[in-house]
Enzyme design. Sequence first.
Site, PDB file in Angstrom:
ATOM      1  CG  ASP A 169       7.140   2.697  -0.996  1.00 41.36           C
ATOM      2  OD1 ASP A 169       6.450   2.959  -2.006  1.00 41.36           O
ATOM      3  OD2 ASP A 169       7.676   1.586  -0.818  1.00 41.36           O
ATOM      4  CG  ASP A 208       4.705  -0.380  -6.721  1.00 41.94           C
ATOM      5  OD1 ASP A 208       5.074  -0.744  -7.856  1.00 41.94           O
ATOM      6  OD2 ASP A 208       4.476  -1.190  -5.810  1.00 41.94           O
ATOM      7  N   GLY A 235      12.451  -5.156 -18.518  1.00 42.57           N
ATOM      8  CA  GLY A 235      11.315  -5.169 -17.606  1.00 42.57           C
ATOM      9  C   GLY A 235      11.395  -6.438 -16.759  1.00 42.57           C
ATOM     10  NE  ARG A 264      -0.596  -3.956  -4.333  1.00 42.54           N
ATOM     11  CZ  ARG A 264      -0.423  -5.198  -3.922  1.00 42.54           C
ATOM     12  NH1 ARG A 264      -1.437  -6.044  -3.953  1.00 42.54           N
ATOM     13  NH2 ARG A 264       0.738  -5.628  -3.478  1.00 42.54           N
ATOM     14  CD1 TRP A 321       1.317  -0.303  -7.667  1.00 42.83           C
ATOM     15  CD2 TRP A 321      -0.178   0.972  -6.583  1.00 42.83           C
ATOM     16  NE1 TRP A 321       1.229  -0.762  -6.370  1.00 42.83           N
ATOM     17  CE2 TRP A 321       0.327  -0.004  -5.680  1.00 42.83           C
ATOM     18  CE3 TRP A 321      -1.131   1.879  -6.114  1.00 42.83           C
ATOM     19  CZ2 TRP A 321      -0.090  -0.093  -4.352  1.00 42.83           C
ATOM     20  CZ3 TRP A 321      -1.552   1.794  -4.784  1.00 42.83           C
ATOM     21  CH2 TRP A 321      -1.044   0.819  -3.933  1.00 42.83           C
TER      22      TRP A 321
HETATM   23  N1  GLY Z   1       3.963  -1.019  -3.284  1.00 40.13           N
HETATM   24  C1  GLY Z   1       4.095  -2.409  -3.066  1.00 40.13           C
HETATM   25  C2  GLY Z   1       2.877  -3.169  -3.438  1.00 40.13           C
HETATM   26  O1  GLY Z   1       2.031  -2.713  -4.154  1.00 40.13           O
HETATM   27  O2  GLY Z   1       2.770  -4.281  -2.966  1.00 40.13           O
END
Ligand code: GLY
Length: 379
Positions: free
Chosen positions: A94, A156, A214, A228, A232
């Site tokens: 991150d 992510d 996976g 989400r 991403w």
């Molecule tokens: N990057 C962690 C999330 O999307 O929660």
Amino acid sequence: MGVEKTPDWLEEAWAKALDKTRLNAGRIGAAFPHASHRGQYTREQPYWWTAGFWPGLLWLLYNGGGDDQFKEIAEACEDRLDEVLDGFTRLDHDLGFMWTLTSVASHKLTGKDVSKIRALKAANYLAARFNLKGRFIRAWNPWFEGEDNRGYAIIDCAMNVPLLFWASNATGDPRYRHIAEAHMDTVLEHFIRPDGSIYHIVRFDPDTGAFIEGIGGQGYDANSAWSRGNAWAIYGLALAYHHTGKAAYLHAAQKAAQFFLARLPEDGVPHWDFRAPAGEDVPRDSSAGACAASGMLLLADLSGGTEAPVYRKPAVRMLESLFRNYGTWDDPEEEGMILHGTGNLPQGQNVGVPLIYGDYFYVEGLARLRNKGPFYWEK
Ligand code: GLY
């Protein structure tokens, strides 16, 4: 695209985001908000992955006519992150989210050398997480003693590799870009299913690089479709195409976007997981909607021609719905802007609350509609 009509609600939405942020600037200052409970954002330690979003949001608003104090607070947040960068042990993939939205943003807007050096340090640490055999960037360090996550990569990270593209542009050294492309090629090969849905986590053998499985991660299960994660992928693949011109990234971004768009409910804001069992009370994740909307505005520009409205129209609709149906504009006590984010449902954390990254991508989407770049992930 510049020729499209500006939505008539846009300037009102921007003004309300400015008003909320003026109040928050006094309340939050140079701290690291994450999820809002009972009106107040929790403040995280600076090493948490969300640390860049508040300063990033302040830079967006400052650049769009906001107050000088927004810049001062964003710079103070960036200074505070030095202890994390120099401390080294808390760093994970991150790095991209954290230093793109602080140091890269600052360097783009102010030209400050110290910001460039911080972002280059962060890019070097990110590049060093690359597993040569598996051609992926390792996601995390062990979360608990004895955990073996050496072979974990997560979707992510598609939003973290723009820091590597930036570093190649800033230095002229192609090594960073090579690593970014290798990781994104692995995303093409192992993260995207034929229908355009996405694995959150993929586990590889860290010694041989062989694909193992996976994993469901923050979604319902290994074969579900965490919204989400799809967001991403849409945005990260669009950015990879922006930086490389490689058509496979564009096509994959479009496929992930079409999967996402085909599963939106009436108000255009996604549920937390598109394949959670029918009949269960599945919460929304407004942050996935905000991220996908900003990413799809970029994807629309990159797709061009008759393809552009396929992504632009629903992106505008999502942002309008977030503004009209999810905004906290009538509640000045609430620090969050956008209600009904889902942080980590499997762990029961931050469900049905404003999330700072939802607020960030909402404001970024508005800034895109106002043609008010630069956008920090881009060239
Ligand atoms: N990057 C962690 C999330 O999307 O929660």
